[in-house]
Design a protein around this motif. Structure first.
Motif, short mmCIF file in Angstrom:
data_model
loop_
_atom_site.label_atom_id
_atom_site.label_comp_id
_atom_site.label_asym_id
_atom_site.label_seq_id
_atom_site.Cartn_x
_atom_site.Cartn_y
_atom_site.Cartn_z
N SER A 38 1.49 16.11 54.72
CA SER A 38 1.58 16.47 53.31
C SER A 38 0.38 15.95 52.53
CB SER A 38 2.88 15.94 52.70
OG SER A 38 3.99 16.63 53.20
N SER A 68 -2.61 18.43 51.34
CA SER A 68 -2.75 18.50 49.88
C SER A 68 -4.16 18.11 49.45
CB SER A 68 -1.73 17.59 49.20
OG SER A 68 -0.41 17.99 49.51
N THR A 99 7.60 30.91 44.46
CA THR A 99 6.85 30.35 45.58
C THR A 99 7.35 30.87 46.92
OG1 THR A 99 8.31 28.41 45.52
CG2 THR A 99 6.24 28.26 44.33
N LEU A 125 -1.14 26.01 50.03
CA LEU A 125 -1.36 25.03 48.98
C LEU A 125 -2.57 25.39 48.12
CD1 LEU A 125 -0.63 21.70 50.89
CD2 LEU A 125 0.89 23.02 49.42
N ILE A 143 -1.35 27.99 45.52
CA ILE A 143 -0.61 27.51 44.35
C ILE A 143 -1.43 26.51 43.51
CG2 ILE A 143 1.62 27.94 45.39
CD1 ILE A 143 0.59 24.38 45.12
N GLY A 144 -2.51 25.95 44.08
CA GLY A 144 -3.32 24.99 43.34
C GLY A 144 -4.52 25.58 42.63
N ARG A 190 0.35 18.95 42.46
CA ARG A 190 1.20 20.13 42.64
C ARG A 190 1.41 20.43 44.12
NH1 ARG A 190 4.39 23.20 43.41
NH2 ARG A 190 4.85 25.22 42.47
N SER A 191 0.38 20.28 44.91
CA SER A 191 0.48 20.58 46.34
C SER A 191 1.37 19.58 47.06
CB SER A 191 -0.92 20.59 46.97
OG SER A 191 -1.74 21.56 46.38
N GLU A 208 4.95 20.71 46.86
CA GLU A 208 5.24 22.13 47.09
C GLU A 208 6.19 22.31 48.28
OE1 GLU A 208 5.36 26.19 46.85
OE2 GLU A 208 4.89 24.63 45.41
N TYR A 209 7.09 23.25 48.11
CA TYR A 209 8.12 23.48 49.13
C TYR A 209 8.22 24.96 49.51
CZ TYR A 209 12.76 23.57 51.30
OH TYR A 209 13.81 23.77 52.16
N SER A 258 6.53 27.89 49.09
CA SER A 258 5.48 28.71 49.69
C SER A 258 5.03 28.19 51.05
CB SER A 258 4.27 28.79 48.75
OG SER A 258 3.70 27.51 48.56
#
Length: 285
Positions: free
Chosen positions: A70, A74, A115, A154, A157-158, A214-215, A218-219, A221
């Protein structure tokens, strides 16, 4: 004379925005119920684990691998999103071309798109039988159900965080500093390094921190494209859910609290970045 002036003085000292006390009270009440209270409950539960409970939860090899994945994914995604986001923001601000408004709207798509939908779409494209996945599989490159797929999700979404953080700074900066540097004989690289980067650096670091925070949590996506293989492609947020399903509440609380502290540190750094650069500017000035 003085008695007539007194009401005028009182009127002048009143708050021009009535209802401040009520608005502040309601706002803080909602903030406390929605944000502070759940986080405080998590902090109290995590503090109740004690040193032995923390060590027992975090010494688990599966937990360590999930945390490494993670944090590592990230960090990598935040770096990529920072570079790509800066390029996208530069194009949107400095150039006018057909489809520019569409591209500008697409930047915000990860904000509006669920997501889980993003994860399913990325998996369908990059799976071994997907449109892009077929081409990559021919060269023994695996994206879906592997670490590159997690990083890709990630980045997806980032990216909006870095673009939207840099875009207003670029618009405010304008072209005048570059034109002035060029008139003094500076090359494009020197202008970029000495003029543009110092102005963008605070916003750049802020966008990076937002993308990283945020990353980290994240779950939706990620779980579809990751494959969720223990010790290989299992992220920490997913492991929290697994620990809850196993009724290992202490293990879930320990992982959640660690991610919470990491995200809070990122947000704290975001708020300190402008102050640090202001102090530096004052010392140099």
């Amino acid at each position: 004379m003085s008695s007539l002036a007194l009401p005028t003085t009182r009127l002048r000292t009143r708050n021009p925005l009535p209802g401040f006390g009520l608005s502040l009270g309601l706002g803080m009440a909602w903030l406390g119920v929605v944000v502070v209270l759940p986080l405080a409950a998590l902090a109290v539960r995590a503090a109740g684990l004690g040193p032995q409970g923390w060590l027992r939860a975090l010494r688990d090899e599966r937990v360590q691998e999930a945390l490494k994945l993670s944090f590592g994914a990230s960090l990598t995604a935040a770096v990529i999103a920072s570079v790509v986001g800066a390029l996208v923001a530069w194009v949107l601000v400095r150039y006018r071309f057909p489809g520019r408004r569409l591209l500008d709207a697409l930047v915000d798509l990860p904000f509006a798109l669920p997501t889980a939908v993003a994860g399913i779409a990325l998996t369908a494209i990059y799976a071994p039988n997907g449109w892009v996945g077929k081409l990559l599989a021919a060269h023994d490159i695996k994206v879906a159900y592997a670490v590159p797929g997690i990083v890709l999700a990630l980045v997806f979404i980032g990216l909006p965080f870095t673009v939207r953080t840099l875009q207003p700074v670029l618009e405010t900066l304008g072209r005048e500093p570059e034109e002035a540097a060029a008139s003094l004989g500076a090359s494009r690289f020197t202008t970029f390094r000495r003029v543009i980067v110092p102005e963008l650096l605070p916003a750049w670091l802020t966008g990076f921190s937002l993308a990283f925070a945020r990353s980290l949590g994240e779950y939706g996506s990620v779980i579809f494209i990751a494959g969720n293989l223990p010790y290989k492609t299992e992220i920490a947020p997913l492991l929290i859910t697994i620990r809850l399903e196993e009724y290992d509440y202490n293990g879930a609380v320990a992982i959640a609290a660690l991610l919470l502290v990491a995200s809070f540190v990122c947000l704290l750094v975001i708020n300190l970045i402008p102050l640090l650069f202001e102090k530096k500017a004052k010392r140099n000035g």
